[in-house]
Structure formats: C-alpha cells, structure tokens
Design an enzyme around this catalytic site. Structure first.
Site, PDB file in Angstrom:
ATOM      1  N   ASP A   1     -28.509  -9.763   1.302  1.00 28.34           N
ATOM      2  CA  ASP A   1     -27.663 -10.960   1.275  1.00 28.34           C
ATOM      3  C   ASP A   1     -28.397 -12.085   0.538  1.00 28.34           C
ATOM      4  O   ASP A   1     -29.477 -12.488   0.946  1.00 28.34           O
ATOM      5  CB  ASP A   1     -27.356 -11.366   2.722  1.00 28.34           C
ATOM      6  CG  ASP A   1     -26.615 -12.688   2.795  1.00 28.34           C
ATOM      7  OD1 ASP A   1     -25.979 -13.077   1.794  1.00 28.34           O
ATOM      8  OD2 ASP A   1     -26.679 -13.329   3.868  1.00 28.34           O
TER       9      ASP A   1
ATOM     10  N   ASN B   1     -27.073 -15.235  -0.174  1.00 31.04           N
ATOM     11  CA  ASN B   1     -26.657 -16.630   0.081  1.00 31.04           C
ATOM     12  C   ASN B   1     -26.527 -16.991   1.552  1.00 31.04           C
ATOM     13  O   ASN B   1     -25.920 -17.999   1.905  1.00 31.04           O
ATOM     14  CB  ASN B   1     -25.341 -16.918  -0.650  1.00 31.04           C
ATOM     15  CG  ASN B   1     -24.206 -16.045  -0.133  1.00 31.04           C
ATOM     16  OD1 ASN B   1     -24.445 -15.128   0.652  1.00 31.04           O
ATOM     17  ND2 ASN B   1     -22.995 -16.336  -0.553  1.00 31.04           N
TER      18      ASN B   1
ATOM     19  N   ASP C   1     -24.840 -15.816   4.085  1.00 32.81           N
ATOM     20  CA  ASP C   1     -23.617 -15.710   4.891  1.00 32.81           C
ATOM     21  C   ASP C   1     -23.621 -14.451   5.768  1.00 32.81           C
ATOM     22  O   ASP C   1     -22.633 -14.158   6.445  1.00 32.81           O
ATOM     23  CB  ASP C   1     -22.358 -15.768   4.014  1.00 32.81           C
ATOM     24  CG  ASP C   1     -22.225 -14.550   3.106  1.00 32.81           C
ATOM     25  OD1 ASP C   1     -23.168 -13.715   3.073  1.00 32.81           O
ATOM     26  OD2 ASP C   1     -21.194 -14.429   2.421  1.00 32.81           O
TER      27      ASP C   1
ATOM     28  N   ASP D   1     -24.533  -8.736  -0.931  1.00 31.75           N
ATOM     29  CA  ASP D   1     -23.705  -9.110  -2.081  1.00 31.75           C
ATOM     30  C   ASP D   1     -24.345  -8.647  -3.392  1.00 31.75           C
ATOM     31  O   ASP D   1     -25.440  -8.069  -3.389  1.00 31.75           O
ATOM     32  CB  ASP D   1     -23.475 -10.631  -2.087  1.00 31.75           C
ATOM     33  CG  ASP D   1     -24.770 -11.398  -1.845  1.00 31.75           C
ATOM     34  OD1 ASP D   1     -25.761 -11.117  -2.541  1.00 31.75           O
ATOM     35  OD2 ASP D   1     -24.800 -12.257  -0.930  1.00 31.75           O
TER      36      ASP D   1
ATOM     37  N   ASP E   1     -17.464   3.585  -6.628  1.00 32.27           N
ATOM     38  CA  ASP E   1     -16.556   4.286  -5.735  1.00 32.27           C
ATOM     39  C   ASP E   1     -15.138   4.096  -6.271  1.00 32.27           C
ATOM     40  O   ASP E   1     -14.748   2.984  -6.635  1.00 32.27           O
ATOM     41  CB  ASP E   1     -16.655   3.677  -4.327  1.00 32.27           C
ATOM     42  CG  ASP E   1     -16.794   4.728  -3.258  1.00 32.27           C
ATOM     43  OD1 ASP E   1     -15.905   5.586  -3.185  1.00 32.27           O
ATOM     44  OD2 ASP E   1     -17.780   4.682  -2.506  1.00 32.27           O
TER      45      ASP E   1
ATOM     46  N   ASP F   1     -13.379   8.821  -3.719  1.00 32.39           N
ATOM     47  CA  ASP F   1     -13.092   8.818  -2.284  1.00 32.39           C
ATOM     48  C   ASP F   1     -11.950   9.782  -1.936  1.00 32.39           C
ATOM     49  O   ASP F   1     -10.900   9.759  -2.588  1.00 32.39           O
ATOM     50  CB  ASP F   1     -12.693   7.387  -1.892  1.00 32.39           C
ATOM     51  CG  ASP F   1     -12.658   7.166  -0.400  1.00 32.39           C
ATOM     52  OD1 ASP F   1     -13.715   7.268   0.229  1.00 32.39           O
ATOM     53  OD2 ASP F   1     -11.566   6.883   0.128  1.00 32.39           O
TER      54      ASP F   1
ATOM     55  N   GLU G   1     -15.397  13.319  -3.259  1.00 29.95           N
ATOM     56  CA  GLU G   1     -15.536  13.505  -1.816  1.00 29.95           C
ATOM     57  C   GLU G   1     -14.390  14.417  -1.392  1.00 29.95           C
ATOM     58  O   GLU G   1     -13.232  14.032  -1.426  1.00 29.95           O
ATOM     59  CB  GLU G   1     -15.448  12.168  -1.078  1.00 29.95           C
ATOM     60  CG  GLU G   1     -15.766  12.321   0.401  1.00 29.95           C
ATOM     61  CD  GLU G   1     -15.214  11.194   1.259  1.00 29.95           C
ATOM     62  OE1 GLU G   1     -15.772  10.950   2.326  1.00 29.95           O
ATOM     63  OE2 GLU G   1     -14.213  10.574   0.881  1.00 29.95           O
TER      64      GLU G   1
ATOM     65  N   HIS H   1     -22.834   6.585   4.223  1.00 30.97           N
ATOM     66  CA  HIS H   1     -22.318   5.481   5.054  1.00 30.97           C
ATOM     67  C   HIS H   1     -21.308   5.941   6.099  1.00 30.97           C
ATOM     68  O   HIS H   1     -20.849   5.121   6.893  1.00 30.97           O
ATOM     69  CB  HIS H   1     -21.673   4.447   4.136  1.00 30.97           C
ATOM     70  CG  HIS H   1     -20.452   5.002   3.464  1.00 30.97           C
ATOM     71  ND1 HIS H   1     -20.537   5.996   2.500  1.00 30.97           N
ATOM     72  CD2 HIS H   1     -19.144   4.783   3.661  1.00 30.97           C
ATOM     73  CE1 HIS H   1     -19.312   6.325   2.133  1.00 30.97           C
ATOM     74  NE2 HIS H   1     -18.445   5.611   2.815  1.00 30.97           N
ATOM     75  N   ASP H   2     -20.924   7.197   6.080  1.00 29.78           N
ATOM     76  CA  ASP H   2     -19.983   7.722   7.074  1.00 29.78           C
ATOM     77  C   ASP H   2     -20.683   8.558   8.136  1.00 29.78           C
ATOM     78  O   ASP H   2     -20.029   9.207   8.950  1.00 29.78           O
ATOM     79  CB  ASP H   2     -18.932   8.619   6.400  1.00 29.78           C
ATOM     80  CG  ASP H   2     -17.986   7.827   5.529  1.00 29.78           C
ATOM     81  OD1 ASP H   2     -17.713   6.655   5.846  1.00 29.78           O
ATOM     82  OD2 ASP H   2     -17.509   8.388   4.525  1.00 29.78           O
TER      83      ASP H   2
HETATM   84  C1  GLC Z   1     -13.985   8.068   2.821  1.00 31.05           C
HETATM   85  C2  GLC Z   1     -15.020   6.982   2.882  1.00 31.05           C
HETATM   86  C3  GLC Z   1     -14.892   6.299   4.209  1.00 31.05           C
HETATM   87  C4  GLC Z   1     -13.529   5.707   4.316  1.00 31.05           C
HETATM   88  C5  GLC Z   1     -12.435   6.751   4.044  1.00 31.05           C
HETATM   89  C6  GLC Z   1     -11.118   6.099   3.760  1.00 31.05           C
HETATM   90  O1  GLC Z   1     -14.200   9.063   3.732  1.00 31.05           O
HETATM   91  O2  GLC Z   1     -16.292   7.482   2.632  1.00 31.05           O
HETATM   92  O3  GLC Z   1     -15.886   5.336   4.410  1.00 31.05           O
HETATM   93  O4  GLC Z   1     -13.342   5.156   5.576  1.00 31.05           O
HETATM   94  O5  GLC Z   1     -12.714   7.539   2.927  1.00 31.05           O
HETATM   95  O6  GLC Z   1     -11.134   5.476   2.516  1.00 31.05           O
HETATM   96 CA    CA Z   2     -23.844 -12.883   0.976  1.00 35.17          CA
END
Ligand code: GLC
Ligand code: CA
Length: 555
Positions: A21, A23, A25, A29, A98, A199, A255, A328-329
C-alpha cells in the site's frame, strides 16, 4: 519439443490488494507494486501475473468487473498502470493480466442496460430465463453458496450467476459479446501486456437447455458438470486464438476447474491453437468430501504424487504443465503440504524444490518465497472473503455443525489465509501499510518478512533464487521428461528427470522424521538441497536433495 520463453519462465503471482500500500489507505495499489519491482527482479522471476486491477465494486475482490478498460479506484489510475508496465519491462519483467470474462459485475454498463427491459439491445449479453412453475429456472447452485439464479423484479425474469449474484454470467452464445471481449483483449495487448490468466475459462459455454444437475448435499444441483468444458468452449477459444491471441507473442494460462488430462490436452495441446497452458486442480481438490474443501483431512502423499505423476507423464510432448501449490483461492501451500512450525524453513524449501524441478512453468504466489503461513484467524470477523462467510452460515445454520469445527475448517482452508498482507519487514503492519490494513496482517511478521529474508544467505528467499536460476540455466530442468521413483512411499516424493545423457534425481522428504531410502546415488553430484551435504540412504526431516549426472549448463 519447441522451445519458447513461456516454457522457460517462472511466474510470480501478485494479489494487488494485499501486496503493498503506497498511500496509507490500507489497500495495496499499483504504486505499491511499482515500489517492489526491484524485489521481484531480485528474486529472479520472469513474469508477473496480476490478479484483477480493473474497475470493480469489489464484491469478490476484483473478480467482479464493472469496467474492463479502467483501473480500480483504490488501486490507482491508468497512468499508474502504464508506468507499472513500463517499469516492469525496463527490468525485463513481463506482465500478464487476469481476464475475467465468464461474468461481469452487476454494475457493468452492459448489465445495467441488460436488466432494463426484455427488449434492451444488451438483454442477450447475459443469460435470462423465466421461472418454472413459480420456481427457479433450474436447480443449479452457485459456486459460493445459494442458487445460481437471481430474480429481477423489473422484468420478472431470472439471470444466471455461477458465482455471487453480483457476478452475472455473460452469454457467450451471443457473438456480439464475444466480439466485444476480443476487442477489449486486443486493446490491452496493444498496450503491451504479455498475456492473460483466464479466470474460470472452462465455464464459458453452458450446456444448451441448461438442464438440472445432479442433486448435491448443498440442496442444489451440480453446476460444475453442467458448465465445465461446455460443448462450445473449444470452438470459442479457437476463435479467440484466431482473432486475438495468435497475433501476439504472449503467454496464456486458463483456470480450468474440473479439468482432466484429456480435456487439458484439448485446451492446451501444442497443435490445438487455444491456450498455452491450463491450471489443473486435482492436487488442490484432492481432499474434497461431501462438504467440498471444508474439512480437515490430512494430505495423503501417495495420492499427491500420483496426481503429479499422471500430469507430468501424460502431457509430456503434447501439452505443457502450469506448476503451482497455491494461489489467492487457496490456503498457504506451506501450511497445507509442509510444516509451518518447527520445520517451516526446511519444508518451504523442500516444497519449492519438489515443484520447481518438475516439467512445466512454475508459479510462485506472493509470500511463498519467504515462507508465509496460514493466518489461523480465531474470530469470524477477521475474515473478509464472501465464500468463507457463506460457508460458515451454511455449515453451522443449515447443516448444524458446531461453530468450533467450522472455524477450524476456515483456519485450514479459507481463501483469506492466502490473502493476508505481504510481510515486508518487522515494522508496524509488516511494512504493508501505514494505515489500517483491509485484512489483518499475520501475527508472525516479526520473524517472517522480506527484509530479513533478503539479507540472509540461508533464507527461503535465497533458496528460491537458486531454484529459479537453475531453471534458467538448464534445459534438462525445463524440458526433460519425468519418471516417478518409489511410487508407494508415503514419506518420500522421488523422481528423475532425463534429457538425452543428462539426468537428475529429486528426493523430497514430506515428514518431520528422518527416513531411509534404498537407492544408490553413486556417480551423481549434488545440485541443490536444503541441508548441508547428503546422508547415505537417509533424508532428514523435510529434506530435499537434488543430484545430477552429465548436466549441461547455459552460460
Ligand atoms: C476464480 C478466481 C476466484 C474468483 C472466481 C470468480 O476462481 O480465481 O478468486 O472468486 O473465479 O471469478
Ligand atoms: Ca492504497
């Protein structure tokens, strides 16, 4: 096999909201990312995959996009993006974006138009259906809980959303939709980006007639089988390839939930002209039971190995693997497959070795290179992910499970475990922000942080640097074929890689015990390992050792 840059590359995934981050908040970013490009370069990777940075109301952290050609306000501006791309390219780093085109946000102008009336020109951009005898159009359940249909009073019809109600599915049958998406992709590629991570791309083609799915424990019909690899998905991707992808020197990774080897060969076969690679989820989903991923089942190593073995051998020569243990999932790979207490450093290096020595393009999720662990939040209020809240209510209220049990499941598998802020140093909020972070920082940042790791020659970070540079210097590591050894061992993951005369053997101990093995390594030389030396016929707790014969190095 054809040699290409994306086969030889290592990718680093950034989850921008939690990276840095600039700034105060509390939200990561684009300027924050720019300030850390030198760190990423120092690690040695070639490509950055940016999770979504587009304009979004953030119902699903940016995976609900309201404008594909604008930047999320909290992340910065298009000028910041242009600067990021330029600064990355100047350092020899590529950027892939993405691409979320199975659905948009319900705030996207296409959807705002579409819902206005049954004859709006955008109506057919989405999937609208009449109710059936006063009920939903079919029995499909949404991925994050509840039905996959939302009633819209305005026109007295339902729209389909495979994810949250704020993520209506686009209608790929409509050729204008496809054309608009291709134009948008072209616009980004002309800006100079280096590819896309697509995605849930396996879900874009829905089975005609939208038939009911098999009834699941959730009370809804199975949607994955009705929508994954639908009848026109390959036709659509070949069209996308023809119209867009083939015109650029880029990399693509899809994905593809529920993908089998056979199906993966269709998406990413060298002769198919669709995608370069796909993410398969068999390892991630190996412990699914009637509650999906929500359980505390232990990882069975023979199963883990047999999945990798299958993908390594069956794609060899005809398609290319994307190698990953988390994103991230997912929860943190170290907490899931390694040991995040006594043997944190050893097991993080072992997992890195095990993955990076296979055939395919490795992906490092931000923080894995310093051995970040699950957050193990104790309070439901610490969670931010919509999926975690939905499942908590479903399992406790509808299925009557004890709250403590469900909290334990969240600690083990909630997506938020992988989304806590990147730990930069031992200062306040781990150096991620000077404000209040949008999600709590993991308490262990005093010990686990990038500043400490980059200074220490024995750190996980330094070890990853070596793994990455070895891959850059060796065709054997990138292209060699894979043969599993000791398939029945529940303790050791062992394999060899072969390219003509060149050979390497990888031995990884997945336990906290010293274990014996019967293999003669005479004639081999040690290439890399997470302990000093090699013991004869024994591996120490979480030890990884790689030995080689006749290896040829570039430069
Ligand atoms: C994919 C992404 C996930 C998102 C889902 C819906 O699985 O990796 O983070 O919630 O698609 O877009
Ligand atoms: Ca920020």
């Amino acid at each position: 096999m054809n040699q290409t840059w994306w086969k030889e590359a290592v990718v680093y995934q950034i989850y921008p909201r939690s990276f840095c981050d600039s700034n105060g908040d509390g939200i990561g970013d684009l300027q924050g990312i720019i300030s850390k490009l030198d760190y990423i370069k120092e690690l040695g990777v070639d490509v950055i995959w940016l999770s979504p940075i587009y304009r979004s109301p953030n119902n699903d952290n940016g995976y609900d996009i309201s404008d594909y050609q604008d930047i999320m306000e909290e992340f910065g501006t298009m000028a910041d993006f242009d600067q990021l791309l330029e600064e990355a390219h100047r350092r020899g780093l590529r950027i892939i974006m993405d691409l979320v085109v199975n659905h948009t946000s319900n705030q996207h102008k296409w959807f705002l138009e579409s819902r206005k009336s049954r004859d709006n020109p955008y109506r057919d951009f989405y999937i609208w259906r009449e109710g059936k005898d006063g009920k939903l159009p079919n029995n499909w359940g949404a991925w994050f809980g509840g039905p996959a249909w939302e009633y819209d009073k305005q026109t007295d019809m339902y729209y389909l959303h495979l994810f949250t109600p704020e993520q209506p599915d686009l209608n790929w049958e409509n050729e204008i939709v496809r054309k608009k998406i291709y134009e948008m992709m072209t616009w980004w590629l002309d800006k100079g980006i280096d590819g896309f991570r697509m995605d849930v791309i396996s879900m874009i083609s829905k089975v005609p007639g939208l038939p009911d799915g098999e009834l699941l424990e959730t009370g809804y019909g199975d949607v994955s089988h009705a929508c994954a690899h639908g009848p026109r998905v390959h036709e659509f991707l070949q069209e996308m390839n023809r119209e867009v992808l083939s015109k650029y020197d880029i990399m693509t990774v899809g994905e593809t939930a529920c993908v089998t080897v056979e199906e993966a060969k269709k998406y990413s076969g060298f002769d198919r002209h669709e995608l370069n690679t796909v993410f398969q989820f068999e390892v991630m989903d190996m412990n699914f039971n009637e509650n999906g991923k929500w359980n505390d089942l232990p990882v069975q190593l023979t199963k883990f190995k047999s999945i990798f073995n299958k993908w390594q051998t069956e794609l060899d020569g005809c398609a290319w693997n994307a190698l990953f243990l988390g994103n991230h999932d997912q929860p943190r790979s170290l907490s899931r497959f390694g040991n995040d207490t006594t043997y944190r450093v050893e097991s993080a290096k072992m997992l890195g070795t095990c993955l990076h020595m296979m055939q395919g393009t490795p992906y490092i999720f931000q923080g894995d290179e310093i051995g970040m662990t699950n957050a193990y939040f104790e309070d439901l209020n610490d969670y931010r992910d919509i999926e975690s809240y939905n499942v908590f209510h479903h399992l406790t209220e509808e299925k009557g499970m004890p709250k403590e049990t469900v909290m334990r499941y969240l600690q083990l598998v909630s997506r938020d475990n992988g989304r806590t802020p990147m730990q930069w140093n031992d200062q306040e909020n781990a150096g991620f922000t000077t404000g209040t972070p949008w999600i709590s920082v993991n308490k262990n940042y005093h010990e686990i942080n990038a500043a400490a790791a980059t200074k220490d020659k024995n750190s996980i970070f330094s070890y990853y640097q070596k793994l990455i540079s070895l891959r850059h210097r060796s065709s054997l590591i990138v292209y060699g074929s894979f043969h599993m050894l000791m398939p029945d061992s529940e303790e050791i993951f062992a394999y060899e890689r072969v390219l003509e005369e060149q050979k390497l053997v990888v031995l990884c101990n997945f336990t906290d015990q010293t274990v014996d093995y019967a293999m003669d390594l005479s004639g081999y030389e040690k290439l890399i390992g997470n302990y000093d030396g090699i013991l004869n016929g024994q591996l120490r707790p979480y030890e990884a050792v790689v030995v080689q014969k006749n290896m040829i190095f570039k430069d």
